[in-house]
Scaffold this motif. Structure first.
Motif, PDB file in Angstrom:
ATOM      1  N   ILE A   1      48.696  68.151  56.984  1.00  0.00           N
ATOM      2  CA  ILE A   1      50.342  68.668  56.673  1.00  0.00           C
ATOM      3  C   ILE A   1      50.609  68.174  55.501  1.00  0.00           C
ATOM      4  CG2 ILE A   1      52.741  67.847  57.132  1.00  0.00           C
ATOM      5  CD1 ILE A   1      51.501  67.450  60.737  1.00  0.00           C
ATOM      6  N   ALA A   2      50.528  66.852  54.848  1.00  0.00           N
ATOM      7  CA  ALA A   2      50.853  66.791  53.753  1.00  0.00           C
ATOM      8  C   ALA A   2      50.491  67.647  52.701  1.00  0.00           C
ATOM      9  CB  ALA A   2      50.790  65.620  52.668  1.00  0.00           C
ATOM     10  N   GLU A   3      49.196  68.592  52.834  1.00  0.00           N
ATOM     11  CA  GLU A   3      48.413  68.995  51.351  1.00  0.00           C
ATOM     12  C   GLU A   3      48.497  70.762  52.381  1.00  0.00           C
ATOM     13  OE1 GLU A   3      44.090  70.359  50.406  1.00  0.00           O
ATOM     14  OE2 GLU A   3      44.323  68.680  51.313  1.00  0.00           O
ATOM     15  N   MET A   4      48.479  70.965  53.612  1.00  0.00           N
ATOM     16  CA  MET A   4      49.302  71.925  54.202  1.00  0.00           C
ATOM     17  C   MET A   4      50.702  72.969  53.354  1.00  0.00           C
ATOM     18  SD  MET A   4      47.532  74.895  55.757  1.00  0.00           S
ATOM     19  CE  MET A   4      48.263  75.750  54.149  1.00  0.00           C
ATOM     20  N   THR A   5      51.830  71.696  53.583  1.00  0.00           N
ATOM     21  CA  THR A   5      52.613  71.623  53.211  1.00  0.00           C
ATOM     22  C   THR A   5      53.138  72.422  51.581  1.00  0.00           C
ATOM     23  OG1 THR A   5      53.492  70.365  54.874  1.00  0.00           O
ATOM     24  CG2 THR A   5      55.020  70.727  53.079  1.00  0.00           C
TER      25      THR A   5
END
Length: 362
Positions: A100-104
């Motif tokens: 989620i961090a990288e995708m955000t």
């Protein structure tokens, strides 16, 4: 007329379009009182209950009907889009999840490149519905969501929310909302084929307690891939790991102790796979000699000497397609649901095989 009965009746009337299409302004106190032949006091209480129950969307001193995507000629659309800020909301459940961090971050950069202004709100354990309301009130033209909470009440609100929504990382089959995700089903098929070709005889699936679902495409693809070889994956071979590490260890070790041949574990994501590696090694089993492990997401996770076989895909392609879908929805909010699956590649490492340089596709 009792308030509870009135509430259910008006709620039904809103859903069936008696008060207009989604994004229409709801009746004021005087009009509502006359329409249902009730007192002003009762009408005030009724409107308050409709707002508290999220049947209406309040913005300023106005209340709006929400029963699906709004039209470009609705009053709500005109209010939200008159600011010309081109804001797009991103509803993020947590930054502790590496995916989620990288995708955000990728989504944020893509939104900026396309001339929009991202507004990121971290949900933690807060109400996703309240955050969706915030995006509407703050003038966001649309919302990207990772859809952490898939309870019926939350899914119902998502389906009624008037602003365009694009789901990232999941394909919710129960609601009519467009989404972009990796091709999870095909990945499950590939995982099964890989284990079979590398001599594994027993098979299991590991996920997290909050991701157990009959709509898990990774699991369904894995099951169907095994079925092609006339192998059934029973429910007792599906494990939901939680924060209780002792419980997780006992479940997995008990399962493995009853298996005399090599067991292949396909994991919902790399974080689960990393937990499994620790459990298996601490129990004295060799990887990949006794147990093979496949992860998902190709995250940067340290697993000692074991290099995780995992599925990789382009975060950038997911972000670009998500923004492209959003731009389409901004022009035509009522356009049909569109689901985009991004191709995955299995990167084979030594958690299933000693050959560290082989890429494997179906």
């Amino acid at each position: 007329m009792k308030l509870n009965y009135l509430f259910e009746q008006v709620k039904k009337d809103i859903a069936t379009g008696v008060f207009g299409k989604s994004g229409s302004r709801f009746s004021d106190v005087k009009s509502l009182a006359e329409q249902y032949d009730i007192s002003y006091v009762t009408a005030i209480k009724l409107i308050a209950e409709l707002k508290n129950s999220r049947v209406l969307l309040p913005i300023g001193n106005k209340n709006f009907v929400i029963n699906g995507p709004y039209g470009t000629n609705s009053e709500l659309y005109k209010i939200i889009n008159k600011s010309h800020e081109n804001k797009l909301g991103i509803l993020v459940p947590s930054f502790t999840n590496p995916f989620i961090a990288e995708m955000t971050e990728e989504l944020n950069d893509t939104i900026l490149r396309c001339g929009f202004l991202p507004e990121i709100v971290l949900a933690h354990d807060e109400d996703e519905i309240a955050i969706l309301e915030h995006f509407a009130k703050s003038g966001c033209a649309g919302v990207f969501s990772f859809l952490k909470n898939q309870t019926p009440g939350v899914l119902d609100y998502y389906s009624r929310f008037p602003l365009p929504i694009v789901i990232v990382g999941k394909n919710p089959v129960d609601i009519n909302i467009s989404s972009v995700t990796a091709d999870n089903y095909t990945a499950g098929m590939v995982a099964a084929k890989h284990f079979l070709e590398y001599g594994f005889k027993n098979f299991a699936y590991a996920t997290t307690y909050n991701n157990i679902s009959v709509n898990d495409d990774r699991l369904n693809g894995f099951r169907d891939g095994l079925k092609k070889a006339d192998i059934t994956l029973p429910n007792e071979n599906i494990f939901a790991l939680d924060q209780n590490t002792s419980k997780n260890k006992n479940m997995i070790v008990s399962f493995l102790s009853k298996r005399k041949q090599r067991t292949g574990f396909f994991c919902y994501h790399d974080i689960v796979a990393a937990q499994l590696i620790i459990i298996v090694q601490n129990a004295g089993y060799s990887i990949p000699g006794h147990v093979g492990i496949i992860g998902y997401d190709n995250l940067s996770i340290v697993t000692g000497d074991i290099k995780l076989t995992t599925f990789a895909y382009s975060f950038n392609k997911i972000a670009e397609n998500a923004v492209s879908l959003m731009k389409e929805k901004l022009l035509k909010p009522n356009s049909p649901k569109n689901t985009i699956n991004i191709q995955t590649v299995l990167i084979v490492r030594n958690s299933t095989n000693r050959d560290l340089n082989k890429n494997y596709q179906l």
